[in-house]
Design a protein around this motif. Structure first.
Motif, PDB file in Angstrom:
ATOM      1  N   THR A 145      -8.370  -3.401  -4.410  1.00  0.00           N
ATOM      2  CA  THR A 145      -8.053  -2.141  -3.743  1.00  0.00           C
ATOM      3  C   THR A 145      -6.558  -2.025  -3.489  1.00  0.00           C
ATOM      4  OG1 THR A 145      -8.286  -3.030  -1.496  1.00  0.00           O
ATOM      5  CG2 THR A 145     -10.283  -2.192  -2.580  1.00  0.00           C
ATOM      6  N   VAL A 146      -6.098  -0.791  -3.351  1.00  0.00           N
ATOM      7  CA  VAL A 146      -4.690  -0.536  -3.031  1.00  0.00           C
ATOM      8  C   VAL A 146      -4.351  -1.156  -1.681  1.00  0.00           C
ATOM      9  CG1 VAL A 146      -2.919   1.220  -2.698  1.00  0.00           C
ATOM     10  CG2 VAL A 146      -4.769   1.623  -4.330  1.00  0.00           C
ATOM     11  N   SER A 147      -5.218  -0.955  -0.709  1.00  0.00           N
ATOM     12  CA  SER A 147      -4.978  -1.489   0.628  1.00  0.00           C
ATOM     13  C   SER A 147      -4.877  -3.011   0.595  1.00  0.00           C
ATOM     14  CB  SER A 147      -6.101  -1.052   1.571  1.00  0.00           C
ATOM     15  OG  SER A 147      -5.914  -1.587   2.859  1.00  0.00           O
ATOM     16  N   GLY A 148      -5.799  -3.650  -0.110  1.00  0.00           N
ATOM     17  CA  GLY A 148      -5.781  -5.106  -0.202  1.00  0.00           C
ATOM     18  C   GLY A 148      -4.537  -5.618  -0.886  1.00  0.00           C
ATOM     19  N   ALA A 149      -4.098  -4.927  -1.945  1.00  0.00           N
ATOM     20  CA  ALA A 149      -2.894  -5.340  -2.655  1.00  0.00           C
ATOM     21  C   ALA A 149      -1.671  -5.262  -1.748  1.00  0.00           C
ATOM     22  CB  ALA A 149      -2.691  -4.471  -3.895  1.00  0.00           C
ATOM     23  N   LEU A 150      -1.596  -4.215  -0.937  1.00  0.00           N
ATOM     24  CA  LEU A 150      -0.469  -4.078  -0.002  1.00  0.00           C
ATOM     25  C   LEU A 150      -0.477  -5.197   1.032  1.00  0.00           C
ATOM     26  CD1 LEU A 150      -0.572  -0.217   0.483  1.00  0.00           C
ATOM     27  CD2 LEU A 150       1.272  -1.507  -0.608  1.00  0.00           C
ATOM     28  N   LEU A 151      -1.648  -5.558   1.518  1.00  0.00           N
ATOM     29  CA  LEU A 151      -1.736  -6.644   2.493  1.00  0.00           C
ATOM     30  C   LEU A 151      -1.372  -7.983   1.858  1.00  0.00           C
ATOM     31  CD1 LEU A 151      -4.948  -5.613   4.458  1.00  0.00           C
ATOM     32  CD2 LEU A 151      -2.582  -5.523   5.255  1.00  0.00           C
ATOM     33  N   GLU A 152      -1.761  -8.195   0.600  1.00  0.00           N
ATOM     34  CA  GLU A 152      -1.365  -9.421  -0.092  1.00  0.00           C
ATOM     35  C   GLU A 152       0.150  -9.464  -0.280  1.00  0.00           C
ATOM     36  OE1 GLU A 152      -2.991 -12.001  -0.626  1.00  0.00           O
ATOM     37  OE2 GLU A 152      -5.052 -11.324  -0.307  1.00  0.00           O
ATOM     38  N   MET A 153       0.751  -8.304  -0.532  1.00  0.00           N
ATOM     39  CA  MET A 153       2.210  -8.252  -0.628  1.00  0.00           C
ATOM     40  C   MET A 153       2.866  -8.746   0.657  1.00  0.00           C
ATOM     41  SD  MET A 153       3.313  -4.700  -2.433  1.00  0.00           S
ATOM     42  CE  MET A 153       2.842  -4.244  -4.089  1.00  0.00           C
ATOM     43  N   SER A 154       2.268  -8.363   1.788  1.00  0.00           N
ATOM     44  CA  SER A 154       2.865  -8.727   3.069  1.00  0.00           C
ATOM     45  C   SER A 154       2.879 -10.232   3.277  1.00  0.00           C
ATOM     46  CB  SER A 154       2.105  -8.059   4.219  1.00  0.00           C
ATOM     47  OG  SER A 154       0.821  -8.630   4.386  1.00  0.00           O
ATOM     48  N   VAL A 155       1.953 -10.929   2.617  1.00  0.00           N
ATOM     49  CA  VAL A 155       1.848 -12.381   2.757  1.00  0.00           C
ATOM     50  C   VAL A 155       2.618 -13.094   1.657  1.00  0.00           C
ATOM     51  CG1 VAL A 155       0.259 -14.337   2.770  1.00  0.00           C
ATOM     52  CG2 VAL A 155      -0.404 -12.196   3.877  1.00  0.00           C
ATOM     53  N   CYS A 156       2.499 -12.601   0.435  1.00  0.00           N
ATOM     54  CA  CYS A 156       2.979 -13.343  -0.739  1.00  0.00           C
ATOM     55  C   CYS A 156       4.391 -12.999  -1.175  1.00  0.00           C
ATOM     56  CB  CYS A 156       2.029 -13.114  -1.918  1.00  0.00           C
ATOM     57  SG  CYS A 156       0.326 -13.630  -1.626  1.00  0.00           S
ATOM     58  N   PHE A 157       4.872 -11.811  -0.847  1.00  0.00           N
ATOM     59  CA  PHE A 157       6.146 -11.368  -1.408  1.00  0.00           C
ATOM     60  C   PHE A 157       7.220 -11.300  -0.327  1.00  0.00           C
ATOM     61  CE2 PHE A 157       3.140 -10.285  -4.596  1.00  0.00           C
ATOM     62  CZ  PHE A 157       3.823 -10.374  -5.800  1.00  0.00           C
ATOM     63  N   GLU A 158       7.777 -12.456  -0.009  1.00  0.00           N
ATOM     64  CA  GLU A 158       8.830 -12.521   1.008  1.00  0.00           C
ATOM     65  C   GLU A 158      10.065 -11.745   0.583  1.00  0.00           C
ATOM     66  OE1 GLU A 158       9.484 -16.388   3.059  1.00  0.00           O
ATOM     67  OE2 GLU A 158       8.065 -17.136   1.577  1.00  0.00           O
ATOM     68  N   GLY A 159      10.281 -11.616  -0.721  1.00  0.00           N
ATOM     69  CA  GLY A 159      11.441 -10.878  -1.204  1.00  0.00           C
ATOM     70  C   GLY A 159      11.416  -9.415  -0.842  1.00  0.00           C
ATOM     71  N   LEU A 160      10.221  -8.883  -0.523  1.00  0.00           N
ATOM     72  CA  LEU A 160      10.120  -7.501  -0.056  1.00  0.00           C
ATOM     73  C   LEU A 160      10.333  -7.390   1.445  1.00  0.00           C
ATOM     74  CD1 LEU A 160       7.046  -6.079  -1.991  1.00  0.00           C
ATOM     75  CD2 LEU A 160       9.405  -5.333  -2.189  1.00  0.00           C
ATOM     76  N   ASP A 176      18.190  -0.328   5.863  1.00  0.00           N
ATOM     77  CA  ASP A 176      17.044  -0.046   5.008  1.00  0.00           C
ATOM     78  C   ASP A 176      15.788  -0.113   5.853  1.00  0.00           C
ATOM     79  OD1 ASP A 176      14.807  -0.354   3.177  1.00  0.00           O
ATOM     80  OD2 ASP A 176      16.302  -0.661   1.610  1.00  0.00           O
ATOM     81  N   VAL A 177      15.085   1.022   5.968  1.00  0.00           N
ATOM     82  CA  VAL A 177      13.948   1.105   6.880  1.00  0.00           C
ATOM     83  C   VAL A 177      12.863   0.096   6.514  1.00  0.00           C
ATOM     84  CG1 VAL A 177      12.921   2.984   5.541  1.00  0.00           C
ATOM     85  CG2 VAL A 177      12.222   2.649   7.898  1.00  0.00           C
ATOM     86  N   PHE A 178      12.692  -0.179   5.221  1.00  0.00           N
ATOM     87  CA  PHE A 178      11.639  -1.106   4.799  1.00  0.00           C
ATOM     88  C   PHE A 178      11.987  -2.530   5.212  1.00  0.00           C
ATOM     89  CE2 PHE A 178       8.937  -3.686   2.308  1.00  0.00           C
ATOM     90  CZ  PHE A 178       7.878  -2.915   1.872  1.00  0.00           C
ATOM     91  N   PHE A 179      13.218  -2.967   4.936  1.00  0.00           N
ATOM     92  CA  PHE A 179      13.625  -4.312   5.314  1.00  0.00           C
ATOM     93  C   PHE A 179      13.648  -4.462   6.830  1.00  0.00           C
ATOM     94  CE2 PHE A 179      15.892  -4.543   1.081  1.00  0.00           C
ATOM     95  CZ  PHE A 179      15.039  -5.486   0.558  1.00  0.00           C
ATOM     96  N   ASN A 180      14.081  -3.421   7.500  1.00  0.00           N
ATOM     97  CA  ASN A 180      14.242  -3.484   8.946  1.00  0.00           C
ATOM     98  C   ASN A 180      12.902  -3.629   9.659  1.00  0.00           C
ATOM     99  OD1 ASN A 180      14.657  -2.431  11.747  1.00  0.00           O
ATOM    100  ND2 ASN A 180      16.747  -2.231  11.009  1.00  0.00           N
ATOM    101  N   ASP A 181      11.878  -2.976   9.137  1.00  0.00           N
ATOM    102  CA  ASP A 181      10.577  -2.971   9.810  1.00  0.00           C
ATOM    103  C   ASP A 181       9.484  -2.858   8.750  1.00  0.00           C
ATOM    104  OD1 ASP A 181       8.532  -2.844  11.612  1.00  0.00           O
ATOM    105  OD2 ASP A 181       9.076  -0.894  12.453  1.00  0.00           O
ATOM    106  N   PRO A 182       9.144  -3.960   8.077  1.00  0.00           N
ATOM    107  CA  PRO A 182       8.176  -3.900   6.971  1.00  0.00           C
ATOM    108  C   PRO A 182       6.890  -3.181   7.386  1.00  0.00           C
ATOM    109  CG  PRO A 182       9.151  -6.076   7.079  1.00  0.00           C
ATOM    110  CD  PRO A 182       9.607  -5.341   8.310  1.00  0.00           C
ATOM    111  N   PRO A 183       6.477  -2.150   6.627  1.00  0.00           N
ATOM    112  CA  PRO A 183       5.387  -1.282   7.077  1.00  0.00           C
ATOM    113  C   PRO A 183       4.036  -1.625   6.491  1.00  0.00           C
ATOM    114  CG  PRO A 183       6.484  -0.274   5.226  1.00  0.00           C
ATOM    115  CD  PRO A 183       7.163  -1.623   5.437  1.00  0.00           C
ATOM    116  N   PHE A 184       3.820  -2.859   6.043  1.00  0.00           N
ATOM    117  CA  PHE A 184       2.624  -3.184   5.282  1.00  0.00           C
ATOM    118  C   PHE A 184       1.335  -2.794   6.002  1.00  0.00           C
ATOM    119  CE2 PHE A 184       5.708  -6.207   3.431  1.00  0.00           C
ATOM    120  CZ  PHE A 184       5.575  -5.846   2.102  1.00  0.00           C
TER     121      PHE A 184
END
Length: 555
Positions: free
Chosen positions: A389-404, A414-422
């Motif tokens: 699912t899209v939702s699940g993929a976004l949550l996995e990003m929050s755990v696995c992709f520290e570069g984001l 940068d609003v995303f770096f400042n406060d990751p919205p996962f």
């Protein structure tokens, strides 16, 4: 570099460990300990401090000595060299002015005649930081000037950037002179019930000047508490409020959608833009202007093609992109070429095939030389690309992709770096289930809309005041200070949001209550507090501020 200047450290005065520790102790007594600890944490993330140097991973007062040895001595030298080279930041404009004023004061070069200022008036004094204080004090002393300061301790919101209400609460302590105090007790802005309820809230703070505030208006605002199940239902409630405001009077009412965190606003940006609902948001709140968000969408595009046969070069490029983002730092030049050659030699025609090859990569990668890095990186990427699912993929990003999640060079703007919205973005994406393509299409559509400072009814944008008059605004509570709107909607009026979950100490919790006080008092006609049953995938609890305001959930 700048944060040490903001806190009033002086590279010409704190010249040894003893002076540094004295200054650090002074700042902690002024309530600025959290900012010192934040600096320690940032230095740890940059590997300038080791975790065990600041108390086993948690920044503590005991880390001050290590900060001095590992960074502050460098800071003094670097500051001197940057000044000599005339390389200035915005903060240096105040810092160098302070150094100049203080030096002339110590040399006895007082201003005389027409160059002398007889009186100094400082507004918004509750928001000054230690550097501001030092500069004002030096100017006042050099001119032998009288001083008037104006401020509201209940609206002190900027402790996160070095300000402290201590200066407006007890100015005599910091200036060394007596002040006559006048308390302005009439509120001319807000309806009577908003004044009364907000006073109930802020009276729970002990670190303030007691005062009895009365409303100049006799009219009352409509105050509603809306209990919703989740983000989707909350969005429906917000849209209903917007439609109601649009239909009132001969001109649209101005509505503010206020979140405690930037991340709360991001799903609304996407939804409003995709529905062609024009809104205004400050540039640094715009998710569509974030390079990190562009990367996130690029990763989702890669996810769409998982399992499909593709040209080898495209597959290898996609894997290299994922490898660079799966840890905090991207692939080094030394890692990149050998890894690309290895993957190309395996002739992968799909992402899944490439990950199998990556798991067996024997070479050094991301600082590891034992051959295990390829397996661990492949495992992390696999969790993302195999998410159904899209939702699940976004949550996995929050755990696995520290570069984001972390880029210390971009976090300030940068609003995303400042406060990751996962969490919030994943909850919004639940409506798409496994339809990655439609989610991406909706985001593309949203990006094409005039979401950044859009004109209303096609008139030209002329001034910042014109922009402020637009009918729909998205902003954080701190950004709402000094503004007023016909209707205000406070998002996720839940515990761990209002107040923020990072507020642990009594001082931090009082600071959060001031933020809520300011947000609540922005409304002229109507306030809606949205209380969610769930935020993301977790159960949510109503904010303690609801009871402190004298309000309750609807039955």
């Amino acid at each position: 570099m700048d944060k040490f200047k903001t806190l009033g450290f002086d590279h010409t005065r704190q010249i040894n460990l003893e002076e540094f520790l004295i200054r650090s102790t002074e700042l902690r007594r002024q309530g600025l300990g959290p900012m010192i600890e934040e600096i320690q944490e940032e230095l740890t993330k940059l590997h300038i401090l080791k975790p065990n140097q600041v108390g086993g991973g948690e920044p503590t007062k005991g880390g001050d000595r290590e900060v001095y040895n590992s960074f502050f001595r460098f800071w003094r030298t670097a500051t001197e060299q940057l000044i000599d080279a005339s390389i200035f930041t915005l903060e240096d404009q105040k810092y160098c002015a302070y150094l100049d004023e203080r030096q002339k004061l110590e040399e006895g070069k007082l201003n005389q005649g027409i160059a002398r200022w007889d009186h100094i008036f400082v507004d918004e004094f509750q928001d000054i930081n230690p550097l501001d204080l030092a500069l004002v004090k030096a100017i006042a002393e050099r001119n032998r000037a009288t001083l008037t300061i104006v401020g509201d301790d209940d609206q002190a919101l900027f402790e996160w950037r070095g300000a402290t209400p201590e200066y407006v609460l007890d100015p005599e302590k910091f200036f060394g002179v007596e002040f006559a105090t006048f308390t302005l007790s009439t509120n001319y802005r807000s309806p009577a019930n908003i004044v009364n309820l907000s006073q109930k809230l802020i009276n729970h703070n002990s670190r303030r000047i007691p005062k009895e505030i009365v409303a100049a208006q006799s009219t009352e605002a409509v105050i509603e508490v809306a209990n919703v199940k989740n983000l989707s239902e909350g969005m429906g409630r917000v849209v209903a409020e917007i439609e109601r405001a649009r239909g009132e009077g001969t001109s649209p009412s101005r509505v503010a959608i206020i979140g405690r965190r930037k991340a709360q606003l991001i799903p609304y940006q996407i939804y409003f833009a995709s529905q062609k609902i024009p809104f205004c948001a400050a540039e640094d709140l715009q998710i569509f202007m974030s390079k990190a968000f562009d990367r996130l969408i690029k990763l989702l595009r890669i996810r769409v093609n998982v399992g499909q046969s593709q040209p080898r070069s495209q597959v290898v490029d996609d894997v290299m992109e994922l490898c660079s983002l799966v840890k905090r730092y991207p692939l080094s030049k030394a890692d990149r070429e050998p890894l690309r050659n290895y993957l190309s030699s395996k002739d992968p025609r799909s992402m899944l095939a490439a990950l199998e090859s990556l798991a067996g990569y024997p070479g050094p990668l991301k600082g590891k030389t034992d051959g295990s890095a390829g397996f661990h990186i492949s495992e992390a990427i696999g969790k993302f690309i195999k998410s159904p699912t899209v939702s699940g993929a976004l949550l996995e990003m929050s755990v696995c992709f520290e570069g984001l999640q972390m880029d210390l060079g971009k976090a300030e703007d940068d609003v995303f770096f400042n406060d990751p919205p996962f969490e919030h973005l994943a909850e919004y994406a639940e409506r798409y289930d496994g339809d990655f393509s439609t989610f991406i299409d909706d985001v593309d559509l949203a990006q094409q809309q005039l979401v950044y400072l859009p004109p209303y009814q096609d008139e030209e944008i002329s001034t910042s005041e014109d922009l402020f008059q637009r009918p729909l605004h998205l902003m954080t509570a701190i950004r709402a200070k000094g503004k007023e709107f016909d209707s205000v909607v406070l998002l996720d009026f839940n515990d761990n949001v209002w107040p923020n979950k990072n507020a642990k100490t009594p001082i931090q919790k009082e600071a959060e209550r001031r933020v809520c006080y300011v947000a609540f008092t922005r409304a002229k006609k109507r306030v809606t507090l949205i209380v969610a049953d769930t935020i993301g995938r977790r159960q949510a609890v109503v904010s303690p501020y609801l009871q402190e305001l004298g309000l309750s959930l609807p039955r």
